[in-house]
Every structure is written in C-alpha cells, then in structure tokens.
Design a protein around this motif. Structure first.
Motif, short mmCIF file in Angstrom:
data_model
loop_
_atom_site.label_atom_id
_atom_site.label_comp_id
_atom_site.label_asym_id
_atom_site.label_seq_id
_atom_site.Cartn_x
_atom_site.Cartn_y
_atom_site.Cartn_z
N PHE A 62 0.46 6.95 12.28
CA PHE A 62 -0.82 7.19 11.62
C PHE A 62 -0.83 6.70 10.16
O PHE A 62 -1.90 6.55 9.58
N SER A 63 0.32 6.45 9.60
CA SER A 63 0.38 6.13 8.16
C SER A 63 0.75 4.69 7.85
O SER A 63 0.60 4.25 6.70
N HIS A 64 1.27 3.93 8.83
CA HIS A 64 1.80 2.61 8.47
C HIS A 64 0.71 1.66 7.97
O HIS A 64 0.97 0.81 7.12
N GLN A 65 -0.51 1.80 8.46
CA GLN A 65 -1.57 0.91 7.97
C GLN A 65 -1.90 1.23 6.51
O GLN A 65 -2.07 0.31 5.70
N TRP A 66 -1.97 2.50 6.18
CA TRP A 66 -2.21 2.91 4.79
C TRP A 66 -1.11 2.39 3.87
O TRP A 66 -1.39 1.79 2.82
N ILE A 67 0.16 2.60 4.28
CA ILE A 67 1.27 2.13 3.45
C ILE A 67 1.27 0.61 3.37
O ILE A 67 1.54 0.02 2.32
N GLY A 68 0.93 -0.05 4.48
CA GLY A 68 0.88 -1.50 4.48
C GLY A 68 -0.14 -2.07 3.50
O GLY A 68 0.11 -3.07 2.82
N GLU A 69 -1.31 -1.44 3.42
CA GLU A 69 -2.33 -1.90 2.48
C GLU A 69 -1.86 -1.74 1.04
O GLU A 69 -2.11 -2.60 0.19
N LEU A 70 -1.15 -0.65 0.75
CA LEU A 70 -0.58 -0.47 -0.59
C LEU A 70 0.52 -1.50 -0.85
O LEU A 70 0.62 -2.05 -1.95
N ALA A 71 1.34 -1.78 0.17
CA ALA A 71 2.43 -2.75 0.01
C ALA A 71 1.88 -4.14 -0.32
O ALA A 71 2.45 -4.86 -1.15
N LYS A 72 0.79 -4.51 0.31
CA LYS A 72 0.21 -5.84 0.07
C LYS A 72 -0.33 -5.97 -1.35
O LYS A 72 -0.54 -7.08 -1.83
N ARG A 73 -0.55 -4.85 -2.02
CA ARG A 73 -1.00 -4.86 -3.42
C ARG A 73 0.17 -4.69 -4.39
O ARG A 73 -0.05 -4.55 -5.60
N SER A 74 1.41 -4.73 -3.88
CA SER A 74 2.58 -4.44 -4.70
C SER A 74 3.54 -5.63 -4.71
O SER A 74 3.68 -6.35 -3.71
N ALA A 75 4.22 -5.81 -5.85
CA ALA A 75 5.18 -6.91 -5.97
C ALA A 75 6.41 -6.66 -5.11
O ALA A 75 6.94 -7.58 -4.48
N VAL A 76 6.88 -5.41 -5.08
CA VAL A 76 8.06 -5.05 -4.29
C VAL A 76 7.87 -3.63 -3.76
O VAL A 76 7.05 -2.86 -4.27
N VAL A 77 8.68 -3.29 -2.76
CA VAL A 77 8.68 -1.94 -2.20
C VAL A 77 10.11 -1.40 -2.23
O VAL A 77 11.04 -2.09 -1.80
N LEU A 78 10.26 -0.20 -2.76
CA LEU A 78 11.54 0.50 -2.73
C LEU A 78 11.37 1.77 -1.93
O LEU A 78 10.57 2.64 -2.29
N VAL A 79 12.09 1.87 -0.82
CA VAL A 79 12.05 3.07 0.01
C VAL A 79 13.26 3.93 -0.34
O VAL A 79 14.38 3.41 -0.46
N CYS A 80 13.03 5.22 -0.50
CA CYS A 80 14.07 6.09 -1.05
C CYS A 80 14.69 7.02 -0.02
O CYS A 80 14.96 8.20 -0.29
N GLU A 81 14.91 6.48 1.21
CA GLU A 81 15.76 7.19 2.15
C GLU A 81 17.14 7.32 1.52
O GLU A 81 17.48 6.64 0.54
N ALA A 82 17.99 8.17 2.10
CA ALA A 82 19.32 8.40 1.54
C ALA A 82 20.18 7.15 1.56
O ALA A 82 20.09 6.33 2.48
#
Length: 372
Positions: free
Chosen positions: A143-163
């Motif tokens: 349910f969230s990947h499209q929302w996150i994807g739209e934000l990612a396309k507006r971002s220079a890089v993505v840092l995911v903070c899993e352990a």
C-alpha cells in the motif's frame, strides 16, 4: 548523545504491538514520532494509505520543496502478533537491547530522528530533507510503495535505515521477491468406494511443485520455495481443492521475468484431467542492484566512515526492503544505516548498544555531505 533518553524513546515504541495488521498500534507509533519531530521544529503529515493498513508519516524541514537532497526511509510495522510486546517488552542486557522490532526497525527510525535533531540551524536551512515512515514494509509495502516511489523520484538519493548487519556491514544490494498463490481445483470422491471418479488436487499440487522447482537457478541465485501447502477435507475423500504459497527470490530482474512468464504459462496451459490451476501474484518487490551513481554514493559513505573512524563494509543480502523499490526507479539507494543488529523476526532479535551513537554520527555526516 543522551543514551538514556534514546533508550526511553526506543522503549516507548518497542513496547507497542504494531504488526502490519495491527493498524491502531502502527498509528500509535506514527503519532509518537510525529510528536518528537514537531517538538524539534519539523513539518509532519499523516498519509492515508487505506483502511487495511496504518498511516504513513511524512516529515520534512522544507514543506514547500519540490526536490529533496535526500529521502530517509523506514517502516513502523513489525511481523509480531498482538500480545508480543506484553510477553517480552524491551530489555537491556550485556550490551544488547532486546524486544520485538528493536532492530527491525524501531531503532532505525529513531536513528533518523536523532541524526536530524543534531543538524545545525545552517544545515537545516541549506538541506532539503524528506523522511517517509511506512506501515506495511513487512508485507511488501503493497500500500505504500507508490507513495514512497513518488517521493524517491523527487530525491537525489535514498537512504534506508534498516539495521546494519551483525558484522556492521551496510547493504548495497538486495534480492528481489515475488509471492504467488496457486489454487488447484479437482473432483471430490469417496476414497474407498469411488476413488476412480475423483481427481486429486493434492496430487496435482505435488506434481506441480516438483516441476516448478526446476525453474530455480542456483548459479544465478534464483530460488523457489513452496513455504505453505494446504488441501483436502478428510483422509477418506479424494481432495477437490488444494493451494500452495510460493516465494521467489532473485538477484536480477531479468530472472524474475523469466520465472514469472514460465509460471504463468505453466498454470494456464498445463492440463491435468479435470484439474485447474489458478495463479495469483500476491506481492512483487524488484531486485536492488547498485548503479554507477549508487557506487558514487557508496564512496561518499566510505569517505565519511574513514573521517568518523567507522569501518565501512558492504553486503548483498537476500531479504528485501523499501530500497528495492526506490533502486528500481533509478534513484541511488543504500540501506543498513540503523544500529548493528540481528535475529530479525524472532525472539532473539537484538541491537548492539554501543553501535547506536556511531551509526547516528555516520548517518548525520552522510546527510551533511550530500548537500555540499
């Protein structure tokens, strides 16, 4: 770094039942983080992703920004059922912190908060930062990947903070995943009087598993796992129904296409007498593979690690995360910026206490360097 405050905040979210289906618990975690960010002067928005999951939480220091220097991503849900937090609340013992979701990934969310709290006013003004906290990563971010994807396309890089991994490694690549349900329909009959009149869905399922396992490719790292099978009603009835759940993992997306097409063709054309097979894809997460731009981002992280006295190592891992989705969009994406931890999805889950402060420092300095 106020470790006691960090642990108090961590305890307050670990001790909330927030499995993906526990919508109220996920919403409670979202509200906690919204309060902390608002107290630090950040803009927050609750994101409605539908009635079947909890809300997403969007945070930024520039509410009117069209583009962001970095998108920081984490998830609020866990895999644990209601009652788990009461059974084994957060504890600290022998340099480790234990509890449901303590490293996957409440501490990662908290590391983002603490890294952003430590930015100077000038850094907050110069950088355009977005944070996305989603409620359903553990079930594939359906349910969230499209929302996150739209934000990612507006971002220079993505840092995911899993352990970070148990040896401290960050994550540069992740396997992709697809999950399928195969439903078999046959013909019921009395197993003693009229077995010849029946068509066993269970037998068809067993034959199909043997055949489809041939699609695996060990050299390419493509694996198929039939992790769940169910069927039949009683021992003396030829089963007229059965189903299996198939988990597919792959390092490159071309392998996914190969197996997906073969599965689809098999289920639509493989005819067994009076047996039908229906294939349903329940989830799909593309593989996370580093690009040239990702390798440049890795070099920046390594430079910061050297500056901060933190050894940087990289791993490619089998499990998926939100980085799979953002990397597939062509946005440089790296993962593992939370504290060091292991034992995910089990009662043994832990994080290393002495890794918290260094990993917050690393994350902060990477963010600061991104805008330069």
């Amino acid at each position: 770094m106020n470790t006691e405050q960090y642990l108090d905040e961590l305890r307050s979210v670990v001790n909330i039942d927030c499995g993906t289906q526990t919508v109220a618990g996920v919403a409670c975690v979202a509200d906690r983080f919204a309060t902390w960010y608002q107290q630090a002067g950040w803009h927050t928005e609750r994101v409605n992703l539908g009635e079947r999951v909890g809300p997403g939480m969007f945070v930024t220091n520039h509410a009117d920004a069209e583009q962001f220097d970095v998108l920081l991503v984490g998830h609020m849900d866990t895999v644990f059922p209601e009652g788990t937090a009461a059974e084994r609340p957060m504890t600290v013992q022998d340099g480790r912190v234990y509890g449901p979701g303590v490293s996957d990934m409440k501490s990662g969310l908290l590391n983002i908060l603490w890294a952003l709290r430590s930015l100077s006013p000038a850094e907050k003004e110069r950088l355009k930062i977005a944070v996305a906290m989603n409620p359903d990563e553990e079930t594939g971010s359906v349910f969230s990947h499209q929302w996150i994807g739209e934000l990612a396309k507006r971002s220079a890089v993505v840092l995911v903070c899993e352990a970070a991994r148990a040896d401290g490694s960050l994550v540069k690549a992740r396997k992709g995943m697809a999950r399928y349900r195969l439903d078999f329909r046959g013909v019921a009959a009395h197993a003693g009087n009229d077995p010849h009149r029946g068509r066993s869905a269970i037998n068809a399922l067993a034959q199909t598993i043997v055949e489809l396992n041939g699609l695996a490719d060990a050299e390419a790292g493509t694996t198929l796992n039939f992790g769940v099978i169910q069927g039949g009603d009683a021992a003396n009835i030829v089963a007229d129904k059965a189903h299996a759940i198939l988990d597919l993992r792959f390092w490159n997306n071309e392998e996914y296409q190969r197996v997906h097409q073969s599965l689809s063709q098999f289920c639509s054309t493989h005819l067994l007498a009076d047996i039908s097979i229906q294939l349903l894809q329940e989830a799909h997460t593309p593989a996370m593979a580093p690009s040239r731009d990702t390798e440049k981002l890795m070099q920046l992280v390594e430079d910061v690690g050297e500056q901060e006295g933190i050894a940087i190592h990289w791993q490619a891992v089998g499990g998926g995360s939100d980085a799979n989705h953002t990397a597939a969009l062509g946005v440089p994406s790296l993962d593992g910026f939370g504290p060091i931890g292991a034992g995910f999805h089990s009662p043994a889950e832990y994080l290393e206490l002495d890794s918290i402060a260094p990993r917050i420092r690393l994350l902060k300095q990477v963010i600061v360097r991104l805008g330069q």
